[in-house]
Design a protein around this motif. Structure first.
Motif, PDB file in Angstrom:
ATOM      1  N   ALA A   1      -9.398  -0.913 -15.804  1.00  0.00           N
ATOM      2  CA  ALA A   1      -9.426  -0.189 -17.080  1.00  0.00           C
ATOM      3  C   ALA A   1      -9.606   1.304 -16.849  1.00  0.00           C
ATOM      4  O   ALA A   1      -8.977   2.122 -17.527  1.00  0.00           O
ATOM      5  CB  ALA A   1     -10.545  -0.730 -17.966  1.00  0.00           C
ATOM      6  N   GLY A   2     -10.438   1.670 -15.899  1.00  0.00           N
ATOM      7  CA  GLY A   2     -10.637   3.082 -15.592  1.00  0.00           C
ATOM      8  C   GLY A   2      -9.387   3.737 -15.040  1.00  0.00           C
ATOM      9  O   GLY A   2      -9.054   4.877 -15.398  1.00  0.00           O
ATOM     10  N   SER A   3      -8.668   3.027 -14.179  1.00  0.00           N
ATOM     11  CA  SER A   3      -7.434   3.591 -13.631  1.00  0.00           C
ATOM     12  C   SER A   3      -6.350   3.707 -14.700  1.00  0.00           C
ATOM     13  O   SER A   3      -5.574   4.656 -14.710  1.00  0.00           O
ATOM     14  CB  SER A   3      -6.941   2.770 -12.446  1.00  0.00           C
ATOM     15  OG  SER A   3      -6.598   1.478 -12.854  1.00  0.00           O
ATOM     16  N   GLU A   4      -6.306   2.754 -15.624  1.00  0.00           N
ATOM     17  CA  GLU A   4      -5.355   2.861 -16.732  1.00  0.00           C
ATOM     18  C   GLU A   4      -5.699   4.031 -17.644  1.00  0.00           C
ATOM     19  O   GLU A   4      -4.804   4.745 -18.113  1.00  0.00           O
ATOM     20  CB  GLU A   4      -5.321   1.569 -17.532  1.00  0.00           C
ATOM     21  CG  GLU A   4      -4.541   0.474 -16.873  1.00  0.00           C
ATOM     22  CD  GLU A   4      -4.424  -0.758 -17.753  1.00  0.00           C
ATOM     23  OE1 GLU A   4      -5.124  -0.837 -18.791  1.00  0.00           O
ATOM     24  OE2 GLU A   4      -3.643  -1.647 -17.385  1.00  0.00           O
ATOM     25  N   SER A   5      -6.974   4.257 -17.896  1.00  0.00           N
ATOM     26  CA  SER A   5      -7.394   5.391 -18.715  1.00  0.00           C
ATOM     27  C   SER A   5      -7.034   6.716 -18.044  1.00  0.00           C
ATOM     28  O   SER A   5      -6.556   7.645 -18.691  1.00  0.00           O
ATOM     29  CB  SER A   5      -8.895   5.344 -18.976  1.00  0.00           C
ATOM     30  OG  SER A   5      -9.237   4.214 -19.720  1.00  0.00           O
ATOM     31  N   LEU A   6      -7.263   6.792 -16.742  1.00  0.00           N
ATOM     32  CA  LEU A   6      -6.922   7.995 -15.999  1.00  0.00           C
ATOM     33  C   LEU A   6      -5.419   8.240 -16.007  1.00  0.00           C
ATOM     34  O   LEU A   6      -4.967   9.376 -16.183  1.00  0.00           O
ATOM     35  CB  LEU A   6      -7.437   7.897 -14.563  1.00  0.00           C
ATOM     36  CG  LEU A   6      -7.162   9.096 -13.667  1.00  0.00           C
ATOM     37  CD1 LEU A   6      -7.872  10.339 -14.209  1.00  0.00           C
ATOM     38  CD2 LEU A   6      -7.593   8.811 -12.246  1.00  0.00           C
ATOM     39  N   ALA A   7      -4.636   7.175 -15.840  1.00  0.00           N
ATOM     40  CA  ALA A   7      -3.183   7.313 -15.879  1.00  0.00           C
ATOM     41  C   ALA A   7      -2.711   7.772 -17.263  1.00  0.00           C
ATOM     42  O   ALA A   7      -1.806   8.604 -17.375  1.00  0.00           O
ATOM     43  CB  ALA A   7      -2.516   5.997 -15.506  1.00  0.00           C
ATOM     44  N   GLY A   8      -3.315   7.249 -18.309  1.00  0.00           N
ATOM     45  CA  GLY A   8      -2.976   7.684 -19.659  1.00  0.00           C
ATOM     46  C   GLY A   8      -3.335   9.139 -19.900  1.00  0.00           C
ATOM     47  O   GLY A   8      -2.586   9.881 -20.530  1.00  0.00           O
ATOM     48  N   LEU A   9      -4.469   9.561 -19.363  1.00  0.00           N
ATOM     49  CA  LEU A   9      -4.886  10.952 -19.484  1.00  0.00           C
ATOM     50  C   LEU A   9      -3.923  11.875 -18.752  1.00  0.00           C
ATOM     51  O   LEU A   9      -3.487  12.891 -19.292  1.00  0.00           O
ATOM     52  CB  LEU A   9      -6.303  11.126 -18.934  1.00  0.00           C
ATOM     53  CG  LEU A   9      -6.848  12.548 -18.917  1.00  0.00           C
ATOM     54  CD1 LEU A   9      -7.189  12.997 -20.325  1.00  0.00           C
ATOM     55  CD2 LEU A   9      -8.052  12.637 -18.018  1.00  0.00           C
ATOM     56  N   LEU A  10      -3.582  11.514 -17.529  1.00  0.00           N
ATOM     57  CA  LEU A  10      -2.657  12.344 -16.747  1.00  0.00           C
ATOM     58  C   LEU A  10      -1.252  12.338 -17.340  1.00  0.00           C
ATOM     59  O   LEU A  10      -0.554  13.333 -17.269  1.00  0.00           O
ATOM     60  CB  LEU A  10      -2.616  11.856 -15.304  1.00  0.00           C
ATOM     61  CG  LEU A  10      -3.898  12.046 -14.495  1.00  0.00           C
ATOM     62  CD1 LEU A  10      -3.751  11.439 -13.109  1.00  0.00           C
ATOM     63  CD2 LEU A  10      -4.276  13.503 -14.410  1.00  0.00           C
ATOM     64  N   GLY A  11      -0.855  11.199 -17.916  1.00  0.00           N
ATOM     65  CA  GLY A  11       0.452  11.120 -18.558  1.00  0.00           C
ATOM     66  C   GLY A  11       0.557  11.933 -19.829  1.00  0.00           C
ATOM     67  O   GLY A  11       1.633  12.362 -20.219  1.00  0.00           O
ATOM     68  N   GLY A  12      -0.570  12.206 -20.464  1.00  0.00           N
ATOM     69  CA  GLY A  12      -0.579  12.955 -21.708  1.00  0.00           C
ATOM     70  C   GLY A  12      -0.695  14.459 -21.514  1.00  0.00           C
ATOM     71  O   GLY A  12      -0.606  15.207 -22.491  1.00  0.00           O
ATOM     72  N   LEU A  13      -0.881  14.920 -20.282  1.00  0.00           N
ATOM     73  CA  LEU A  13      -0.998  16.362 -20.038  1.00  0.00           C
ATOM     74  C   LEU A  13       0.348  17.053 -20.200  1.00  0.00           C
ATOM     75  O   LEU A  13       1.365  16.563 -19.758  1.00  0.00           O
ATOM     76  CB  LEU A  13      -1.520  16.617 -18.611  1.00  0.00           C
ATOM     77  CG  LEU A  13      -2.956  16.210 -18.326  1.00  0.00           C
ATOM     78  CD1 LEU A  13      -3.281  16.495 -16.871  1.00  0.00           C
ATOM     79  CD2 LEU A  13      -3.913  16.962 -19.222  1.00  0.00           C
ATOM     80  N   ARG A  14       0.307  18.202 -20.828  1.00  0.00           N
ATOM     81  CA  ARG A  14       1.533  19.017 -21.019  1.00  0.00           C
ATOM     82  C   ARG A  14       1.297  20.348 -20.354  1.00  0.00           C
ATOM     83  O   ARG A  14       0.266  20.992 -20.528  1.00  0.00           O
ATOM     84  CB  ARG A  14       1.801  19.233 -22.505  1.00  0.00           C
ATOM     85  CG  ARG A  14       1.979  17.971 -23.288  1.00  0.00           C
ATOM     86  CD  ARG A  14       3.382  17.412 -23.081  1.00  0.00           C
ATOM     87  NE  ARG A  14       3.570  16.223 -23.913  1.00  0.00           N
ATOM     88  CZ  ARG A  14       3.901  15.053 -23.428  1.00  0.00           C
ATOM     89  NH1 ARG A  14       4.090  14.888 -22.160  1.00  0.00           N
ATOM     90  NH2 ARG A  14       4.055  14.029 -24.233  1.00  0.00           N
ATOM     91  N   PHE A  15       2.279  20.766 -19.582  1.00  0.00           N
ATOM     92  CA  PHE A  15       2.167  22.064 -18.905  1.00  0.00           C
ATOM     93  C   PHE A  15       3.038  23.086 -19.565  1.00  0.00           C
ATOM     94  O   PHE A  15       4.064  22.907 -20.022  1.00  0.00           O
ATOM     95  CB  PHE A  15       2.557  21.929 -17.431  1.00  0.00           C
ATOM     96  CG  PHE A  15       1.605  21.085 -16.655  1.00  0.00           C
ATOM     97  CD1 PHE A  15       0.388  21.613 -16.239  1.00  0.00           C
ATOM     98  CD2 PHE A  15       1.907  19.785 -16.331  1.00  0.00           C
ATOM     99  CE1 PHE A  15      -0.488  20.842 -15.517  1.00  0.00           C
ATOM    100  CE2 PHE A  15       1.032  19.014 -15.597  1.00  0.00           C
ATOM    101  CZ  PHE A  15      -0.160  19.556 -15.189  1.00  0.00           C
TER     102      PHE A  15
END
Length: 64
Positions: free
Chosen positions: A50-64
């Motif tokens: 669950a923690g790795s999925e949350s981290l992946a979702g966070l990183l996937g939502g970043l916009r540069f």
């Protein structure tokens, strides 16, 4: 499934580069892999997943 496969490829690449560039010994990499396999069969595995999925979702939502 796609996230899991890409994570495995990414971590495998990191281990390969560390073994080539930073002196990570193959025995250390094998020990870490075995630790991961044993950790996956414990009661804490769902929390790690669950923690790795949350981290992946966070990183996937970043916009540069």
């Amino acid at each position: 499934m796609i996230l899991s496969c890409s994570g495995v490829v990414f971590l495998g690449t990191v281990v390969f580069l560390l073994s080539r560039r930073c002196g990570l010994r193959i025995a250390h990499a094998i020990t870490c892999a075995l630790f991961g396999f044993y950790l996956a069969s414990t009661a804490i595995a769902p929390s790690i997943h669950a923690g790795s999925e949350s981290l992946a979702g966070l990183l996937g939502g970043l916009r540069f």
